[in-house]
Design a protein around this motif. Sequence first.
Motif, mmCIF file in Angstrom:
data_model
loop_
_atom_site.group_PDB
_atom_site.id
_atom_site.type_symbol
_atom_site.label_atom_id
_atom_site.label_comp_id
_atom_site.label_asym_id
_atom_site.label_seq_id
_atom_site.Cartn_x
_atom_site.Cartn_y
_atom_site.Cartn_z
ATOM 1 N N SER A 41 1.288 -1.217 0.248
ATOM 2 C CA SER A 41 -0.049 -0.250 -0.251
ATOM 3 C C SER A 41 0.979 1.037 0.399
ATOM 4 O O SER A 41 1.509 1.238 0.675
ATOM 5 N N LYS A 42 0.278 2.409 -0.803
ATOM 6 C CA LYS A 42 0.842 3.588 -0.680
ATOM 7 C C LYS A 42 0.887 4.270 0.605
ATOM 8 O O LYS A 42 -0.426 4.505 0.928
ATOM 9 N N PHE A 43 1.231 5.282 1.081
ATOM 10 C CA PHE A 43 1.116 6.044 2.301
ATOM 11 C C PHE A 43 0.304 6.895 1.711
ATOM 12 O O PHE A 43 0.261 7.909 0.716
ATOM 13 N N MET A 44 -0.631 6.904 2.481
ATOM 14 C CA MET A 44 -2.039 8.471 2.886
ATOM 15 C C MET A 44 -2.541 7.755 0.953
ATOM 16 O O MET A 44 -2.989 9.014 0.443
ATOM 17 N N SER A 45 -2.850 6.856 0.356
ATOM 18 C CA SER A 45 -3.580 6.534 -0.943
ATOM 19 C C SER A 45 -3.712 5.741 -0.448
ATOM 20 O O SER A 45 -3.908 4.534 0.214
ATOM 21 N N SER A 46 -5.178 5.217 -1.930
ATOM 22 C CA SER A 46 -5.496 4.092 -1.898
ATOM 23 C C SER A 46 -4.832 2.921 -2.962
ATOM 24 O O SER A 46 -5.409 1.797 -3.633
ATOM 25 N N LYS A 47 -3.614 3.452 -3.602
ATOM 26 C CA LYS A 47 -3.371 2.591 -4.919
ATOM 27 C C LYS A 47 -2.102 1.751 -3.864
ATOM 28 O O LYS A 47 -2.081 1.847 -3.032
ATOM 29 N N VAL A 48 -1.807 1.075 -4.866
ATOM 30 C CA VAL A 48 -0.712 -0.251 -4.257
ATOM 31 C C VAL A 48 -0.229 0.066 -5.680
ATOM 32 O O VAL A 48 0.144 0.278 -6.727
ATOM 33 N N THR A 49 1.445 -0.300 -4.800
ATOM 34 C CA THR A 49 2.870 -1.131 -5.782
ATOM 35 C C THR A 49 3.107 -2.392 -5.996
ATOM 36 O O THR A 49 2.403 -2.536 -4.721
ATOM 37 N N ILE A 50 3.443 -2.709 -7.238
ATOM 38 C CA ILE A 50 3.449 -4.725 -6.689
ATOM 39 C C ILE A 50 4.852 -4.120 -6.932
ATOM 40 O O ILE A 50 5.674 -3.889 -8.281
ATOM 41 N N GLU A 51 6.019 -5.827 -6.325
ATOM 42 C CA GLU A 51 7.106 -5.717 -7.298
ATOM 43 C C GLU A 51 6.399 -7.196 -7.807
ATOM 44 O O GLU A 51 5.882 -8.102 -7.116
ATOM 45 N N ILE A 52 7.725 -7.668 -8.655
ATOM 46 C CA ILE A 52 7.882 -8.778 -9.498
ATOM 47 C C ILE A 52 8.600 -9.396 -9.434
ATOM 48 O O ILE A 52 9.797 -9.119 -9.510
ATOM 49 N N ASP A 53 8.700 -10.540 -8.996
ATOM 50 C CA ASP A 53 10.115 -11.854 -8.303
ATOM 51 C C ASP A 53 9.282 -12.506 -9.644
ATOM 52 O O ASP A 53 8.851 -14.128 -9.062
ATOM 53 N N PHE A 54 10.933 -12.878 -11.005
ATOM 54 C CA PHE A 54 10.565 -13.729 -11.378
ATOM 55 C C PHE A 54 12.340 -15.215 -10.977
ATOM 56 O O PHE A 54 12.247 -15.243 -12.447
ATOM 57 N N GLY A 55 12.653 -14.593 -10.269
ATOM 58 C CA GLY A 55 13.626 -14.983 -9.713
ATOM 59 C C GLY A 55 14.756 -14.353 -10.977
ATOM 60 O O GLY A 55 15.974 -14.536 -10.915
ATOM 61 N N GLN A 56 14.952 -12.531 -11.214
ATOM 62 C CA GLN A 56 15.930 -11.842 -11.907
ATOM 63 C C GLN A 56 16.785 -11.463 -10.828
ATOM 64 O O GLN A 56 16.686 -11.850 -9.325
ATOM 65 N N ARG A 57 18.338 -11.341 -11.023
ATOM 66 C CA ARG A 57 19.079 -11.001 -10.421
ATOM 67 C C ARG A 57 19.092 -9.789 -9.300
ATOM 68 O O ARG A 57 18.314 -9.227 -10.584
ATOM 69 N N THR A 58 19.200 -9.730 -8.527
ATOM 70 C CA THR A 58 19.100 -8.120 -7.973
ATOM 71 C C THR A 58 20.154 -7.456 -7.673
ATOM 72 O O THR A 58 20.684 -8.473 -6.788
ATOM 73 N N LYS A 59 20.407 -6.425 -6.741
ATOM 74 C CA LYS A 59 21.134 -5.969 -6.395
ATOM 75 C C LYS A 59 21.006 -5.446 -4.780
ATOM 76 O O LYS A 59 19.621 -5.513 -4.446
ATOM 77 N N LEU A 60 22.319 -5.812 -3.575
ATOM 78 C CA LEU A 60 21.446 -5.862 -2.256
ATOM 79 C C LEU A 60 20.541 -4.415 -2.141
ATOM 80 O O LEU A 60 19.821 -3.978 -1.139
#
Length: 112
Positions: A41-60
């Motif tokens: 959930s976004k702060f002070m909003s009804s909208k959402v942000t999604i994260e997608i994990d498909f096994g991609q490499r990400t940095k710490l």
Amino acid sequence: MRFLLFVFLFTVSIYSSYAQTVNGVPIHEINEEYVQIVGTSKFMSSKVTIEIDFGQRTKLLGSYKETTIVDENEKRVDFNSMVDALNFMTEHGYTFAVSNQNVYHFLMKKTE
């Protein structure tokens, strides 16, 4: 005239739907059978942000662009709700598989 307007809007919507990427990969080109989406959930909003994990490499300490959907201007894409996010993923070839009911964790399966 209405038909031409419809064709134009349909074409624009298809083009804009292919403009979203995760970690530089267009959503429609993610070629993994399973992806996990997590809504925040976004702060002070009804909208959402999604994260997608498909096994991609990400940095710490990487950028939000590594796991969130960004548009052609590399701005984070927000959704009206998790159902909106599920519909978005369905439009890109995934079907609902499993949900954890305490938090928004959805496992999506790519359809053939």
